[in-house]
Write a protein that holds these residues in place. Sequence first.
Motif, PDB file in Angstrom:
ATOM      1  N   VAL A   1      -6.773 -15.058 -18.700  1.00 10.87           N
ATOM      2  CA  VAL A   1      -5.545 -14.946 -17.918  1.00 10.87           C
ATOM      3  C   VAL A   1      -5.860 -14.395 -16.536  1.00 10.87           C
ATOM      4  O   VAL A   1      -6.644 -13.458 -16.388  1.00 10.87           O
ATOM      5  N   LEU A   2      -5.209 -14.972 -15.530  1.00 13.74           N
ATOM      6  CA  LEU A   2      -5.205 -14.405 -14.192  1.00 13.74           C
ATOM      7  C   LEU A   2      -3.800 -13.908 -13.899  1.00 13.74           C
ATOM      8  O   LEU A   2      -2.833 -14.666 -14.006  1.00 13.74           O
ATOM      9  N   GLU A   3      -3.683 -12.640 -13.532  1.00 17.09           N
ATOM     10  CA  GLU A   3      -2.406 -12.137 -13.028  1.00 17.09           C
ATOM     11  C   GLU A   3      -2.494 -12.022 -11.518  1.00 17.09           C
ATOM     12  O   GLU A   3      -3.376 -11.336 -10.982  1.00 17.09           O
ATOM     13  N   VAL A   4      -1.574 -12.680 -10.820  1.00 17.03           N
ATOM     14  CA  VAL A   4      -1.531 -12.644  -9.360  1.00 17.03           C
ATOM     15  C   VAL A   4      -0.400 -11.708  -8.952  1.00 17.03           C
ATOM     16  O   VAL A   4       0.760 -11.932  -9.291  1.00 17.03           O
ATOM     17  N   GLY A   5      -0.756 -10.655  -8.228  1.00 12.02           N
ATOM     18  CA  GLY A   5       0.228  -9.645  -7.850  1.00 12.02           C
ATOM     19  C   GLY A   5       0.390  -8.604  -8.944  1.00 12.02           C
ATOM     20  O   GLY A   5       1.504  -8.296  -9.370  1.00 12.02           O
ATOM     21  N   THR A   6      -0.713  -8.018  -9.363  1.00  9.77           N
ATOM     22  CA  THR A   6      -0.691  -7.114 -10.519  1.00  9.77           C
ATOM     23  C   THR A   6      -0.082  -5.753 -10.209  1.00  9.77           C
ATOM     24  O   THR A   6       0.331  -5.037 -11.124  1.00  9.77           O
ATOM     25  N   ALA A   7      -0.018  -5.376  -8.923  1.00 11.18           N
ATOM     26  CA  ALA A   7       0.434  -4.029  -8.539  1.00 11.18           C
ATOM     27  C   ALA A   7      -0.445  -2.991  -9.237  1.00 11.18           C
ATOM     28  O   ALA A   7      -1.660  -3.047  -9.103  1.00 11.18           O
ATOM     29  N   THR A   8       0.127  -2.085 -10.017  1.00 10.59           N
ATOM     30  CA  THR A   8      -0.680  -1.039 -10.652  1.00 10.59           C
ATOM     31  C   THR A   8      -1.105  -1.408 -12.076  1.00 10.59           C
ATOM     32  O   THR A   8      -1.504  -0.536 -12.844  1.00 10.59           O
ATOM     33  N   GLY A   9      -1.028  -2.694 -12.407  1.00  7.28           N
ATOM     34  CA  GLY A   9      -1.648  -3.179 -13.637  1.00  7.28           C
ATOM     35  C   GLY A   9      -0.821  -3.094 -14.902  1.00  7.28           C
ATOM     36  O   GLY A   9      -1.357  -3.315 -15.989  1.00  7.28           O
ATOM     37  N   TYR A  10       0.454  -2.820 -14.798  1.00 13.77           N
ATOM     38  CA  TYR A  10       1.282  -2.656 -16.004  1.00 13.77           C
ATOM     39  C   TYR A  10       1.185  -3.873 -16.927  1.00 13.77           C
ATOM     40  O   TYR A  10       0.886  -3.742 -18.115  1.00 13.77           O
TER      41      TYR A  10
ATOM     42  N   ASP B   1       0.837  -1.201   0.000  1.00 14.58           N
ATOM     43  CA  ASP B   1       0.000   0.000   0.000  1.00 14.58           C
ATOM     44  C   ASP B   1       0.872   1.251   0.000  1.00 14.58           C
ATOM     45  O   ASP B   1       0.647   2.201  -0.771  1.00 14.58           O
ATOM     46  N   ASP B   2       1.889   1.256   0.857  1.00 12.86           N
ATOM     47  CA  ASP B   2       2.771   2.421   0.963  1.00 12.86           C
ATOM     48  C   ASP B   2       3.593   2.631  -0.308  1.00 12.86           C
ATOM     49  O   ASP B   2       4.010   3.757  -0.604  1.00 12.86           O
ATOM     50  N   ARG B   3       3.823   1.555  -1.077  1.00 10.91           N
ATOM     51  CA  ARG B   3       4.614   1.648  -2.303  1.00 10.91           C
ATOM     52  C   ARG B   3       3.772   1.999  -3.537  1.00 10.91           C
ATOM     53  O   ARG B   3       4.322   2.224  -4.614  1.00 10.91           O
ATOM     54  N   SER B   4       2.463   2.044  -3.411  1.00  9.23           N
ATOM     55  CA  SER B   4       1.599   2.133  -4.595  1.00  9.23           C
ATOM     56  C   SER B   4       1.847   3.399  -5.419  1.00  9.23           C
ATOM     57  O   SER B   4       1.884   3.340  -6.660  1.00  9.23           O
TER      58      SER B   4
ATOM     59  N   ARG C   1       3.379   3.155  -9.146  1.00  9.57           N
ATOM     60  CA  ARG C   1       2.624   3.629 -10.311  1.00  9.57           C
ATOM     61  C   ARG C   1       3.471   4.592 -11.140  1.00  9.57           C
ATOM     62  O   ARG C   1       3.464   4.523 -12.374  1.00  9.57           O
ATOM     63  N   LYS C   2       4.211   5.466 -10.483  1.00  6.99           N
ATOM     64  CA  LYS C   2       5.049   6.414 -11.223  1.00  6.99           C
ATOM     65  C   LYS C   2       6.082   5.682 -12.063  1.00  6.99           C
ATOM     66  O   LYS C   2       6.293   6.009 -13.241  1.00  6.99           O
ATOM     67  N   GLU C   3       6.740   4.657 -11.480  1.00 14.91           N
ATOM     68  CA  GLU C   3       7.735   3.884 -12.220  1.00 14.91           C
ATOM     69  C   GLU C   3       7.115   3.232 -13.450  1.00 14.91           C
ATOM     70  O   GLU C   3       7.691   3.241 -14.544  1.00 14.91           O
TER      71      GLU C   3
ATOM     72  N   PRO D   1      -4.955  -3.108  -1.410  1.00 17.43           N
ATOM     73  CA  PRO D   1      -6.089  -2.324  -1.918  1.00 17.43           C
ATOM     74  C   PRO D   1      -5.657  -1.054  -2.651  1.00 17.43           C
ATOM     75  O   PRO D   1      -6.271  -0.677  -3.652  1.00 17.43           O
ATOM     76  N   GLN D   2      -4.604  -0.399  -2.179  1.00 15.11           N
ATOM     77  CA  GLN D   2      -4.177   0.836  -2.837  1.00 15.11           C
ATOM     78  C   GLN D   2      -3.545   0.565  -4.193  1.00 15.11           C
ATOM     79  O   GLN D   2      -3.657   1.385  -5.105  1.00 15.11           O
ATOM     80  N   MET D   3      -2.854  -0.573  -4.336  1.00 16.42           N
ATOM     81  CA  MET D   3      -2.349  -0.951  -5.655  1.00 16.42           C
ATOM     82  C   MET D   3      -3.514  -1.171  -6.625  1.00 16.42           C
ATOM     83  O   MET D   3      -3.469  -0.708  -7.779  1.00 16.42           O
ATOM     84  N   ILE D   4      -4.541  -1.866  -6.179  1.00 22.69           N
ATOM     85  CA  ILE D   4      -5.693  -2.131  -7.047  1.00 22.69           C
ATOM     86  C   ILE D   4      -6.403  -0.833  -7.412  1.00 22.69           C
ATOM     87  O   ILE D   4      -6.816  -0.636  -8.569  1.00 22.69           O
ATOM     88  N   GLU D   5      -6.533   0.080  -6.463  1.00 20.39           N
ATOM     89  CA  GLU D   5      -7.165   1.365  -6.763  1.00 20.39           C
ATOM     90  C   GLU D   5      -6.352   2.131  -7.808  1.00 20.39           C
ATOM     91  O   GLU D   5      -6.910   2.709  -8.755  1.00 20.39           O
ATOM     92  N   ALA D   6      -5.022   2.108  -7.677  1.00 21.94           N
ATOM     93  CA  ALA D   6      -4.160   2.779  -8.663  1.00 21.94           C
ATOM     94  C   ALA D   6      -4.284   2.095 -10.024  1.00 21.94           C
ATOM     95  O   ALA D   6      -4.324   2.768 -11.063  1.00 21.94           O
ATOM     96  N   ALA D   7      -4.361   0.767 -10.042  1.00 19.78           N
ATOM     97  CA  ALA D   7      -4.494   0.032 -11.303  1.00 19.78           C
ATOM     98  C   ALA D   7      -5.793   0.403 -12.015  1.00 19.78           C
ATOM     99  O   ALA D   7      -5.813   0.576 -13.244  1.00 19.78           O
ATOM    100  N   LYS D   8      -6.857   0.532 -11.268  1.00 18.22           N
ATOM    101  CA  LYS D   8      -8.139   0.929 -11.867  1.00 18.22           C
ATOM    102  C   LYS D   8      -8.047   2.321 -12.490  1.00 18.22           C
ATOM    103  O   LYS D   8      -8.593   2.572 -13.568  1.00 18.22           O
ATOM    104  N   GLN D   9      -7.349   3.219 -11.812  1.00 18.11           N
ATOM    105  CA  GLN D   9      -7.182   4.567 -12.344  1.00 18.11           C
ATOM    106  C   GLN D   9      -6.372   4.553 -13.638  1.00 18.11           C
ATOM    107  O   GLN D   9      -6.700   5.257 -14.597  1.00 18.11           O
ATOM    108  N   VAL D  10      -5.328   3.729 -13.674  1.00 16.51           N
ATOM    109  CA  VAL D  10      -4.521   3.619 -14.888  1.00 16.51           C
ATOM    110  C   VAL D  10      -5.358   3.045 -16.026  1.00 16.51           C
ATOM    111  O   VAL D  10      -5.293   3.517 -17.171  1.00 16.51           O
TER     112      VAL D  10
END
Length: 228
Positions: free
Chosen positions: A48-57, A10-13, A17-19, A76-85
């Motif tokens: 396909v299932l991706e496990v550990g998607t982070a920000t969805g790259y 969560d703290d890394r999200s 995402r920026k990276e 949860p914060q990674m998933i929220e960022a992925a949805k935004q992307v």
Amino acid sequence: MIERIATYWDDRSESWRKEKDEAWSRPETEKWLDFFKSVKNRTKGNKVLEVGTATGYFAHIMTLAGFEVTAVDLSPQMIEAAKQVSEVLQIPVEYAVMDAHSLQLEDNTFDIVFTRLMTWTVPDLEKCYLEMERVLKPGGTLLNFDADFGKTVFSTDRHDECPSGAIQEVNDIKSELEISKHERPSKDVEVLRAIGFNSINVDMNAQNHILGLPEETEGLFMLEATKK
């Protein structure tokens, strides 16, 4: 430990995402797209299932390659960022917050389970692989890109956007994980065989091959295994 790992990611999200946002403008994204198109050409289905998607790259790249992608992450914060992307890119991906040790998904659902830089962070590798095997269709493929980080001491050299304290925290977490005590990918192969996967193949320089980098470049191995 699971809660601690989720909090770390969560703290890394934001920095993650920026990276990955920056990666879209680099040649590596096109090379990954070519790789997944080649995987699509040799795969009968497209789920396909991706496990550990982070920000969805990678979820976005696999969707562009023609797959129907479900992407999950413990954070949860990674998933929220992925949805935004996804909204910005207008690329449809189905996201969910989920623990890799207990996937809330039906048996025999996916043609491919893909994960990258995730299994080094799990408290119970066998349980994760059992869950991946369960949700794969018979004849489905597991693709896991990872590295043997057990003896690695992470630094800010390649992660200068990390929040304060994040590098120390991830090193502390890693030191407490069982997988960090074993050589990889030999431990992974042992576990996959015990579970009953067929035709387990290892490419120690897979990421370098995909990205066209010299073999001596520090990279990731790829495990490819087939469900009976």
